[in-house]
Design an enzyme around this catalytic site. Structure first.
Site, mmCIF file in Angstrom:
data_model
loop_
_atom_site.group_PDB
_atom_site.id
_atom_site.type_symbol
_atom_site.label_atom_id
_atom_site.label_comp_id
_atom_site.label_asym_id
_atom_site.label_seq_id
_atom_site.Cartn_x
_atom_site.Cartn_y
_atom_site.Cartn_z
ATOM 1 N N HIS A 75 87.287 67.849 -54.808
ATOM 2 C CA HIS A 75 87.820 67.255 -56.041
ATOM 3 C C HIS A 75 86.874 66.128 -56.458
ATOM 4 O O HIS A 75 87.168 64.943 -56.281
ATOM 5 C CB HIS A 75 89.238 66.746 -55.808
ATOM 6 N N GLY A 80 95.115 64.501 -57.376
ATOM 7 C CA GLY A 80 96.333 63.701 -57.431
ATOM 8 C C GLY A 80 97.008 63.716 -58.782
ATOM 9 O O GLY A 80 96.759 64.573 -59.622
ATOM 10 N N THR A 111 96.203 69.940 -59.499
ATOM 11 C CA THR A 111 97.457 69.845 -60.234
ATOM 12 C C THR A 111 97.254 69.292 -61.639
ATOM 13 O O THR A 111 97.819 69.793 -62.613
ATOM 14 C CB THR A 111 98.440 68.926 -59.482
ATOM 15 N N ARG A 175 104.200 73.649 -57.430
ATOM 16 C CA ARG A 175 103.389 73.055 -58.495
ATOM 17 C C ARG A 175 102.623 74.120 -59.287
ATOM 18 O O ARG A 175 101.932 73.806 -60.247
ATOM 19 C CB ARG A 175 102.397 72.056 -57.890
ATOM 20 N N HIS A 207 94.460 78.557 -54.407
ATOM 21 C CA HIS A 207 95.192 77.542 -53.659
ATOM 22 C C HIS A 207 96.474 78.164 -53.116
ATOM 23 O O HIS A 207 97.277 78.710 -53.874
ATOM 24 C CB HIS A 207 95.522 76.367 -54.590
ATOM 25 N N ARG A 239 98.140 75.885 -43.629
ATOM 26 C CA ARG A 239 99.235 74.956 -43.953
ATOM 27 C C ARG A 239 100.330 74.983 -42.890
ATOM 28 O O ARG A 239 100.955 73.959 -42.602
ATOM 29 C CB ARG A 239 99.845 75.298 -45.302
ATOM 30 N N ASP A 295 88.544 69.860 -49.097
ATOM 31 C CA ASP A 295 89.559 69.445 -50.074
ATOM 32 C C ASP A 295 89.474 67.944 -50.341
ATOM 33 O O ASP A 295 90.447 67.307 -50.742
ATOM 34 C CB ASP A 295 90.967 69.810 -49.580
ATOM 35 N N SER A 299 94.559 65.008 -53.425
ATOM 36 C CA SER A 299 95.730 64.301 -52.917
ATOM 37 C C SER A 299 96.389 65.110 -51.812
ATOM 38 O O SER A 299 96.334 66.338 -51.801
ATOM 39 C CB SER A 299 96.738 64.054 -54.037
#
Length: 390
Positions: A75, A80, A111, A175, A207, A239, A295, A299
């Protein structure tokens, strides 16, 4: 009219690295690397260069030369925003990238594609290039339809050199825009055609959240269409344990690549990149089908069971190198194969393997010099030293 070349340029045209060992990623007998015009011109031992040639000699006999690392998920403009404008992550700097031995990054939006746009991302990518980093980007973001630079995904791929594909489109996440299966299939097809027109591979970087659907949308995509598996890259597959197990099955069934995230702080369900790679290898997934990314500057938000925002941390890229080093130190993989996780495999996944991911004549002179503990000491991008430990 005769002139001295060194009078018209501040930089020598050639660089000669003299190192203790070269891993290309395979071990070479050579210990010298001659660099010209940003590329590797020769590999050998005790290379002799005429004294009147414009050459800089770098003596690093105590260091190991390896292909510079590639981080396919950064990013660069900061991620975030899940908790409002006061929770936006900062941009990353060229020094933060290069200090980890990383020469190449691919920038992503997450996001927030409202206060940050593909145009912002492209500007940051070009800024990093001006500072010496080999930077690229994905068009799009979490949401569907994806935001673009030109108003069309195919045009972005065809006309913007820095755009390598689409990402990070969110699935199995609260999201996400919850794209339907037919929307995913149509979008990936658009990326494929646009990439073909541009002579690119055209990655679709997905993602993965912790939702119950897991990898099912991508399983269906590969099982029900003609899209090749190498165009589809799921990330954050570590995850939780169930998703990682599904990722192993997905990689084996479709001969597909999966990307493991190096979480800098592992939560209750997250699995470290070290543990995830070890697990995938134990399940029989070939090392060539595994990549690692950071990553970083994204965030790391926390939500309760109802999806209410609780707080967040900013991801860093230090865990990427630390987890990679642990894989080598604990002999999970030999150095030659381990380098693929953050160099050669990544270059192939991104379609950059003709010039990056290994040390060979004609390849980009993207070189990281490691000490005996595999800690980056110097980073060269296109032959220029962009980071050196003082």
């Amino acid at each position: 009219m005769a002139f001295d070349l060194m009078e018209v340029t501040d930089e020598p045209l050639l660089t000669l690295l003299r190192v203790g060992r070269i891993q290309a990623p395979e071990s070479l007998a050579a210990t010298d690397i001659l660099i010209a015009d940003g590329r590797i011109a020769a590999l050998g031992q005790d290379i002799e260069v005429p004294t009147d040639w414009p050459v800089r000699v770098v003596e690093a006999r105590d260091l190991i030369a390896v292909p510079a690392f590639i981080d396919q998920h950064v990013h660069v403009t900061g991620g975030g925003g899940e908790g409002g404008c006061g929770n936006r992550c900062p941009e990353i700097t060229a020094e933060e990238i290069a200090s980890m031995g990383i020469a190449t990054v691919v920038g992503v939006l997450g996001t927030d594609s409202i206060s940050r746009s593909p145009a912002d991302l492209l500007a940051k990518v070009r800024g990093l290039r001006a500072e010496g980093i080999a930077a690229y980007m994905y068009t799009g973001a979490y949401r569907f339809p994806p935001p673009t630079l030109t108003g069309d995904v195919q045009r972005d791929l065809a006309w913007i050199p820095e755009v390598l594909g689409l990402g990070e489109l969110a699935i199995s996440d609260h999201r996400s825009s919850q794209p339907r299966q037919d929307e995913i299939e149509r979008l990936v097809s658009e990326v494929r055609v646009g990439a073909m027109l541009a002579g690119k591979l055209g990655i679709c970087h997905f993602h993965l959240g912790d939702g119950k659907r897991g990898l099912e949308p991508l399983r269906r995509l590969l099982a029900e269409t003609e899209i090749p598996a190498d165009q589809v890259i799921p990330t954050h597959v570590n995850r939780h344990r169930a998703l990682l197990e599904e990722a192993a099955d997905y990689a084996l069934r479709f001969d597909a690549c999966v990307d493991v995230t190096a979480f800098d702080e592992v939560g209750e369900e997250d699995i470290s990149a070290f543990e995830a790679v070890s697990f995938l290898l134990a399940r029989g997934v070939p090392a060539e089908r595994i990549t690692m990314s950071s990553d970083c500057n994204g965030s790391l938000p926390e939500f309760d069971a109802k999806g209410t925002y609780l707080g967040m941390r900013v991801a860093r890229n230090t865990a990427l190198i630390a987890d990679w080093q642990r894989l080598v130190h604990e002999k999970v993989l030999p150095l030659e194969q381990a380098l693929g996780l953050i160099a050669g495999n990544v270059a192939r996944v991104l379609g950059l393997h003709a010039g990056k991911g290994r040390l060979a004549v004609g390849f980009d002179a993207d070189i990281t010099l490691l000490d005996g503990d595999f800690q980056p000491q110097q980073t060269f991008v296109a032959g220029k030293c962009v980071y050196r430990v003082n």
